[in-house]
Every structure is written in structure tokens, then in C-alpha cells.
Motif scaffolding. Sequence first.
Motif, PDB file in Angstrom:
ATOM      1  N   UNK A   1       0.860   8.059  16.839  1.00  0.00           N
ATOM      2  CA  UNK A   1      -0.222   8.638  15.931  1.00  0.00           C
ATOM      3  C   UNK A   1       0.356   8.632  14.319  1.00  0.00           C
ATOM      4  N   UNK A   2       1.989   8.925  14.362  1.00  0.00           N
ATOM      5  CA  UNK A   2       2.651   9.084  13.095  1.00  0.00           C
ATOM      6  C   UNK A   2       2.733   7.581  12.548  1.00  0.00           C
ATOM      7  N   UNK A   3       3.041   6.875  13.278  1.00  0.00           N
ATOM      8  CA  UNK A   3       3.352   5.261  12.790  1.00  0.00           C
ATOM      9  C   UNK A   3       1.733   4.678  12.135  1.00  0.00           C
ATOM     10  N   UNK A   4       0.829   4.864  13.051  1.00  0.00           N
ATOM     11  CA  UNK A   4      -0.413   4.352  12.688  1.00  0.00           C
ATOM     12  C   UNK A   4      -1.027   5.259  11.544  1.00  0.00           C
ATOM     13  N   UNK A   5      -0.895   6.360  11.584  1.00  0.00           N
ATOM     14  CA  UNK A   5      -1.469   7.247  10.386  1.00  0.00           C
ATOM     15  C   UNK A   5      -0.654   6.889   9.093  1.00  0.00           C
ATOM     16  N   UNK A   6       0.598   6.937   9.292  1.00  0.00           N
ATOM     17  CA  UNK A   6       1.502   6.281   7.849  1.00  0.00           C
ATOM     18  C   UNK A   6       1.068   5.243   7.505  1.00  0.00           C
ATOM     19  N   UNK A   7       0.862   4.244   8.358  1.00  0.00           N
ATOM     20  CA  UNK A   7       0.468   2.777   7.899  1.00  0.00           C
ATOM     21  C   UNK A   7      -0.924   2.701   7.284  1.00  0.00           C
ATOM     22  N   UNK A   8      -1.822   3.343   7.870  1.00  0.00           N
ATOM     23  CA  UNK A   8      -3.222   3.648   7.192  1.00  0.00           C
ATOM     24  C   UNK A   8      -2.977   4.120   5.913  1.00  0.00           C
ATOM     25  N   UNK A   9      -2.466   5.298   5.760  1.00  0.00           N
ATOM     26  CA  UNK A   9      -1.957   5.839   4.533  1.00  0.00           C
ATOM     27  C   UNK A   9      -1.365   4.846   3.393  1.00  0.00           C
ATOM     28  N   UNK A  10      -0.423   4.055   3.871  1.00  0.00           N
ATOM     29  CA  UNK A  10       0.164   3.174   2.954  1.00  0.00           C
ATOM     30  C   UNK A  10      -0.930   1.900   2.511  1.00  0.00           C
ATOM     31  N   UNK A  11      -1.672   1.567   3.465  1.00  0.00           N
ATOM     32  CA  UNK A  11      -2.653   0.571   2.944  1.00  0.00           C
ATOM     33  C   UNK A  11      -3.883   1.045   2.168  1.00  0.00           C
ATOM     34  N   UNK A  12      -3.988   2.408   2.054  1.00  0.00           N
ATOM     35  CA  UNK A  12      -5.041   3.073   1.218  1.00  0.00           C
ATOM     36  C   UNK A  12      -4.345   3.433   0.097  1.00  0.00           C
ATOM     37  N   UNK A  13      -3.012   3.558  -0.108  1.00  0.00           N
ATOM     38  CA  UNK A  13      -2.603   3.803  -1.582  1.00  0.00           C
ATOM     39  C   UNK A  13      -2.895   2.824  -2.594  1.00  0.00           C
ATOM     40  N   UNK A  14      -3.142   3.608  -3.699  1.00  0.00           N
ATOM     41  CA  UNK A  14      -3.904   2.895  -5.056  1.00  0.00           C
ATOM     42  C   UNK A  14      -2.529   1.823  -5.417  1.00  0.00           C
ATOM     43  N   UNK A  15      -2.874   0.590  -5.314  1.00  0.00           N
ATOM     44  CA  UNK A  15      -2.162  -0.289  -6.068  1.00  0.00           C
ATOM     45  C   UNK A  15      -1.673  -0.336  -7.403  1.00  0.00           C
ATOM     46  N   UNK A  16      -2.434   0.426  -8.173  1.00  0.00           N
ATOM     47  CA  UNK A  16      -2.116   0.543  -9.652  1.00  0.00           C
ATOM     48  C   UNK A  16      -1.018   1.716  -9.740  1.00  0.00           C
ATOM     49  N   UNK A  17      -1.214   2.852  -8.970  1.00  0.00           N
ATOM     50  CA  UNK A  17      -0.337   3.607  -8.904  1.00  0.00           C
ATOM     51  C   UNK A  17       1.043   3.097  -8.295  1.00  0.00           C
ATOM     52  N   UNK A  18       1.160   2.420  -7.728  1.00  0.00           N
ATOM     53  CA  UNK A  18       2.391   1.820  -7.009  1.00  0.00           C
ATOM     54  C   UNK A  18       3.092   1.064  -8.177  1.00  0.00           C
TER      55      UNK A  18
END
Length: 117
Positions: free
Chosen positions: A95-112
Motif C-alpha cells: 500500500x505504501x509503495x503504490x500510494x507513494x508512487x501515485x503521489x509522485x506521478x501526481x506531483x506538479x512538474x512545475x513545482x518540481x
Amino acid sequence: MPQTLPLHEPLAADLSDDKAVELAEMFRLLGDPSRLRIVIDTLEGPKSVGDIAMTLDLSPSLVSHHLRLLRAARLVSPERRGKQIFYRLHDAHIAHVIADMVAHVNEDPIHDAEDEA
């Protein structure tokens, strides 16, 4: 420059060749979009094959096929309720791996990009 996160233990030293193969197989299985969507769907809790199939617009036989593979890799586990079987994530690690990766791909690329500047 990307931030390096401190780890509590040296992971590479603890990963035998056999476990590296097992881990690579898990990532290979999750590389299929349908299987990944099935795993993500079970983040919310146990689901029947029919519920997963309906939610993801897949055939029940295809979902069953994918679930067999995911079960063999210990990514999901069956839970019998009467005559019906429900599938849930195998454990909190998944659950942690999947949730973290979903959060990662949903991050704002402009913010990154601003963080890197």
C-alpha cells in the motif's frame, strides 16, 4: 539536484540475488497497466472480481487472470466471505509503495522544476 532520503538500513546489502529477482518480478507485474489499476483499486479495501471488473471496465476472466499473477507475487491476498472471494493488498508495504508512487506521478512538474532551480 534531487534530494537523497536517509534510509534506516542499507537495503542493497540486505538484498540477495534471489530476492532481487523476486523484487524485479513484482515491478514487472506492476508494469502492466491493468494489473497496476487492479492493485490501486484494492487500496480502498477488499474487492470482489466482479467489483474490480466493473470499476475498471475489464472482463471478469481477465481480472481473474491478473489476480492469479498478483497473488503468486504476494501483491494481493484472497479473503473468503461466504461463497465469494475478495482481494485485498497483501500488506501495508505494498500500500505504501503504490500510494507513494501515485503521489509522485501526481506531483506538479512545475513545482518540481522550481525546487531544482
